[in-house]
Scaffold this motif. Structure first.
Motif, PDB file in Angstrom:
ATOM      1  N   GLN A 152       5.349   0.202  11.539  1.00 54.05           N
ATOM      2  CA  GLN A 152       4.242  -0.771  11.160  1.00 54.05           C
ATOM      3  C   GLN A 152       4.914  -1.993  10.805  1.00 54.05           C
ATOM      4  OE1 GLN A 152       1.097  -0.848  11.602  1.00 54.05           O
ATOM      5  NE2 GLN A 152       0.429   1.357  11.943  1.00 54.05           N
ATOM      6  N   ASN A 153       5.420  -2.815  11.862  1.00 53.60           N
ATOM      7  CA  ASN A 153       6.163  -3.946  11.610  1.00 53.60           C
ATOM      8  C   ASN A 153       5.314  -5.112  11.969  1.00 53.60           C
ATOM      9  OD1 ASN A 153       7.743  -6.499  12.070  1.00 53.60           O
ATOM     10  ND2 ASN A 153       9.456  -5.023  11.273  1.00 53.60           N
ATOM     11  N   PRO A 154       4.970  -6.019  11.022  1.00 57.02           N
ATOM     12  CA  PRO A 154       3.916  -7.276  11.582  1.00 57.02           C
ATOM     13  C   PRO A 154       4.399  -7.835  12.802  1.00 57.02           C
ATOM     14  CG  PRO A 154       5.005  -7.710   9.701  1.00 57.02           C
ATOM     15  CD  PRO A 154       5.673  -6.311   9.896  1.00 57.02           C
ATOM     16  N   ALA A 161       3.257   2.507   2.583  1.00 52.94           N
ATOM     17  CA  ALA A 161       1.904   1.988   3.013  1.00 52.94           C
ATOM     18  C   ALA A 161       1.099   2.203   1.808  1.00 52.94           C
ATOM     19  CB  ALA A 161       1.567   2.716   4.169  1.00 52.94           C
ATOM     20  N   GLY A 162       1.020   3.112   0.970  1.00 50.16           N
ATOM     21  CA  GLY A 162       0.140   3.254   0.180  1.00 50.16           C
ATOM     22  C   GLY A 162      -1.126   3.718   0.555  1.00 50.16           C
ATOM     23  N   PRO A 163      -2.244   4.125   0.097  1.00 49.17           N
ATOM     24  CA  PRO A 163      -2.721   3.957  -1.406  1.00 49.17           C
ATOM     25  C   PRO A 163      -2.266   4.842  -2.334  1.00 49.17           C
ATOM     26  CG  PRO A 163      -4.460   4.438  -0.472  1.00 49.17           C
ATOM     27  CD  PRO A 163      -3.544   4.570   0.779  1.00 49.17           C
ATOM     28  N   THR A 164      -1.741   6.197  -1.873  1.00 47.12           N
ATOM     29  CA  THR A 164      -1.168   7.070  -2.793  1.00 47.12           C
ATOM     30  C   THR A 164       0.119   6.528  -3.540  1.00 47.12           C
ATOM     31  OG1 THR A 164      -0.021   8.092  -0.975  1.00 47.12           O
ATOM     32  CG2 THR A 164      -2.213   9.091  -1.764  1.00 47.12           C
ATOM     33  N   TYR A 165       0.256   6.864  -4.829  1.00 40.53           N
ATOM     34  CA  TYR A 165       1.549   6.732  -5.263  1.00 40.53           C
ATOM     35  C   TYR A 165       2.357   7.660  -5.006  1.00 40.53           C
ATOM     36  CZ  TYR A 165      -0.740   3.215  -8.664  1.00 40.53           C
ATOM     37  OH  TYR A 165      -1.454   2.228  -9.249  1.00 40.53           O
ATOM     38  N   GLU A 166       3.752   7.663  -5.074  1.00 43.62           N
ATOM     39  CA  GLU A 166       4.681   8.442  -4.646  1.00 43.62           C
ATOM     40  C   GLU A 166       4.645   9.973  -5.499  1.00 43.62           C
ATOM     41  OE1 GLU A 166       5.300   5.283  -5.959  1.00 43.62           O
ATOM     42  OE2 GLU A 166       4.831   4.606  -4.357  1.00 43.62           O
ATOM     43  N   HIS A 196      15.311  -5.638   0.867  1.00 43.28           N
ATOM     44  CA  HIS A 196      14.089  -4.666   0.865  1.00 43.28           C
ATOM     45  C   HIS A 196      14.506  -3.556   1.780  1.00 43.28           C
ATOM     46  CE1 HIS A 196      12.231  -7.257   4.490  1.00 43.28           C
ATOM     47  NE2 HIS A 196      12.820  -6.113   4.875  1.00 43.28           N
ATOM     48  N   LEU A 197      13.418  -2.401   1.666  1.00 47.80           N
ATOM     49  CA  LEU A 197      13.868  -1.137   2.389  1.00 47.80           C
ATOM     50  C   LEU A 197      12.417  -1.199   3.008  1.00 47.80           C
ATOM     51  CD1 LEU A 197      15.420   1.512   0.491  1.00 47.80           C
ATOM     52  CD2 LEU A 197      15.997   0.936   2.725  1.00 47.80           C
ATOM     53  N   ASN A 198      12.121  -1.444   4.210  1.00 51.22           N
ATOM     54  CA  ASN A 198      10.901  -1.617   4.886  1.00 51.22           C
ATOM     55  C   ASN A 198      10.373  -0.014   5.746  1.00 51.22           C
ATOM     56  OD1 ASN A 198       8.549  -2.436   6.320  1.00 51.22           O
ATOM     57  ND2 ASN A 198       9.598  -3.651   7.819  1.00 51.22           N
ATOM     58  N   ILE A 199       9.972   0.760   4.625  1.00 54.81           N
ATOM     59  CA  ILE A 199       9.623   2.064   5.023  1.00 54.81           C
ATOM     60  C   ILE A 199       8.493   2.011   6.062  1.00 54.81           C
ATOM     61  CG2 ILE A 199       9.014   4.486   4.268  1.00 54.81           C
ATOM     62  CD1 ILE A 199      11.589   3.871   3.403  1.00 54.81           C
ATOM     63  N   ALA A 200       7.443   1.354   5.598  1.00 57.45           N
ATOM     64  CA  ALA A 200       6.294   1.090   6.710  1.00 57.45           C
ATOM     65  C   ALA A 200       6.817   0.588   7.982  1.00 57.45           C
ATOM     66  CB  ALA A 200       5.292   0.015   6.160  1.00 57.45           C
ATOM     67  N   GLY A 201       7.553  -0.314   8.075  1.00 55.78           N
ATOM     68  CA  GLY A 201       8.473  -0.945   9.294  1.00 55.78           C
ATOM     69  C   GLY A 201       8.935   0.269  10.043  1.00 55.78           C
ATOM     70  N   LEU A 202      10.058   0.911   9.213  1.00 57.20           N
ATOM     71  CA  LEU A 202      10.680   2.016   9.973  1.00 57.20           C
ATOM     72  C   LEU A 202       9.836   3.067  10.610  1.00 57.20           C
ATOM     73  CD1 LEU A 202      13.563   2.579   7.138  1.00 57.20           C
ATOM     74  CD2 LEU A 202      13.739   1.067   9.282  1.00 57.20           C
ATOM     75  N   SER A 203       8.634   3.166  10.051  1.00 56.05           N
ATOM     76  CA  SER A 203       7.502   4.254  10.895  1.00 56.05           C
ATOM     77  C   SER A 203       6.771   3.636  11.686  1.00 56.05           C
ATOM     78  CB  SER A 203       6.881   4.816   9.871  1.00 56.05           C
ATOM     79  OG  SER A 203       6.374   4.212   8.965  1.00 56.05           O
TER      80      SER A 203
END
Ligand SMILES: O=P(O)(O)O[C@@H]1C[C@H](O)[C@@H](CO)O1
Length: 287
Positions: free
Chosen positions: A148-150, A200-205, A139-146
Motif C-alpha cells: 500500500q504505497n501511495p 494501517a490500523g485501526p486496531t492498536y498493536e 520511517h518504517l513504511n509497513i503499509a508500503g512494504l505490504s
C-alpha cells in the motif's frame, strides 16, 4: 461511494481543487502543517485566518475521526503564510492511499514548498515518556512494504519521478534547526529523535507486534504520516515531521494497560501549548 474509493485522480482533478482554493483566497502559503489527532488547535494560532470546510473543496475527502475537524485554515504564523490541515485522512477510514494523500499534491500546485507533519503515536522506545515529542528522522513504511504505497499505479511525471529516493525523506537542516530550538526553549528533556512506523490500523498493536516493531528499530508507531511524506517528497516538498508520544505501547504480558483513543486525545490536550510554541518558533526560522 464508488467514486469515493477510486484509486487514482487525474492531474485535472488536483488542478481543479488547487484552482478553487486560489480563487477563494488571496493567501499564498509557503508552508503546510498537517495537524495530527487532537493537535488541531495548532491552527488556532494562525493570524488573519480564512477557513474552508473539506466538504466545500472540490474532490477533498471528509474527515471521519474524532479529533480531526475537517477544515483547511489559511493564515499567518510567525509572519509566514501557512495553511493548516485541521484533520487528515487515514487509510483505516476506508480511503485508498490516493485519497489519503490527495491534499498534498493540491498544496504543491498552490505553491507550498515545505510540509510540517504531526501525529499522535505510541511510544515503543522505552526511554520515551507519555507527552514526549519525537522528531522523525526516518520511517518504517509497513503499509508500503505490504503493497500500500501511495505511488503505486501509473506515474505522473508532472508530479515526480517513477522511483523517488526516500533515504533523504526528512530534511536534515530542518531537523537540526528543530533540535537547536528545543535547546533554546529548554525542551530538550522531552524531545527526542527517532524512527516512526506506520501500520494501517485501526486496531492498536498486539503485544507481539509491538515487540516485533521494537526489534525492527521503530521508536514510535502510528497510523498516518508516511503516505503524506512519500507523496510530498515525490513532488519535491521539504519535509519535517514530529510525533507526540500519547501512550506507551504495551510490550509486556503482565500489564493490564490498554491503548485507547481517549488517552491519545487527552495527552494531546496536555501538550498542545508546548507543541504549538515549538512549531511557531520553528516556522519563524524556516527559510
Ligand atoms: O492522525 P494521527 O496519526 O495523529 O492519529 C493517531 C493514529 C490514529 O488515527 C489515532 C489512534 O488513536 O491517533
Amino acid at each position: 461511494m464508488a467514486s469515493a474509493n477510486r484509486c487514482s485522480y487525474t492531474f485535472e482533478e488536483y488542478k481543479e481543487s488547487a484552482e478553487w482554493l486560489l480563487a477563494h483566497t488571496d493567501k499564498r502559503p509557503e508552508l503546510v502543517i498537517i495537524c495530527g489527532s487532537g493537535l488541531g488547535t495548532l491552527a488556532e494560532q494562525l493570524e488573519d485566518k480564512t477557513s474552508f470546510k473539506y466538504q466545500d473543496i472540490p474532490h477533498f475527502p471528509l474527515s471521519t475521526v474524532p479529533g480531526h475537524e475537517g477544515r483547511l485554515v489559511f493564515g499567518k504564523l510567525s509572519g509566514k503564510q501557512c495553511v493548516c490541515m485541521q484533520g487528515r485522512f487515514h487509510f483505516y477510514e476506508g480511503y485508498p492511499m490516493s485519497k489519503v494523500t490527495f491534499p498534498i499534491r493540491v498544496f504543491h500546485l498552490i505553491g507550498v514548498k515545505t510540509l510540517i507533519v504531526t501525529n499522535a503515536a505510541g511510544g515503543i522506545n522505552r526511554s520515551f515518556n507519555v507527552g514526549d515529542i519525537m522528531l522523525i528522522k526516518d520511517h518504517l513504511n509497513i503499509a508500503g512494504l505490504s503493497g500500500q504505497n501511495p505511488l503505486c499505479g501509473q506515474n505522473d511525471e508532472r508530479f515526480g519521478v517513477r522511483f523517488p529516493c526516500m533515504s533523504d525523506a526528512y530534511d536534515k537542516q530542518l531537523l537540526s534547526l528543530a533540535l537547536e530550538i528545543a535547546k533554546e526553549m529548554n525542551y530538550s528533556s522531552f524531545i527526542h529523535q527517532g524512527v516512526y512506523c506506520m501500520l494501517a490500523g485501526p486496531t492498536y498493536e498486539t503485544i507481539a507486534e509491538c515487540c516485533m516493531l521494537n526489534t525492527l528499530g521503530a521508536d514510535a508507531v502510528g497510523m498516518s504520516t508516511i503516505p503524506e511524506v512519500i507523496v510530498a517528497r515525490h513532488c519535491g516538498l521539504r519535509v519535517f515531521g514530529l510525533s507526540l508520544i500519547t501512550n506507551k505501547v504495551v510490550m509486556d504480558y503482565g500489564t493490564h494497560e490498554k491503548a485507547n483513543h481517549e488517552e491519545v486525545l487527552q495527552t494531546c490536550k496536555l501538550r498542545a501549548k508546548d507543541l504549538q510554541a515549538f512549531i511557531t518558533k520553528l516556522v519563524s526560522k524556516v527559510d
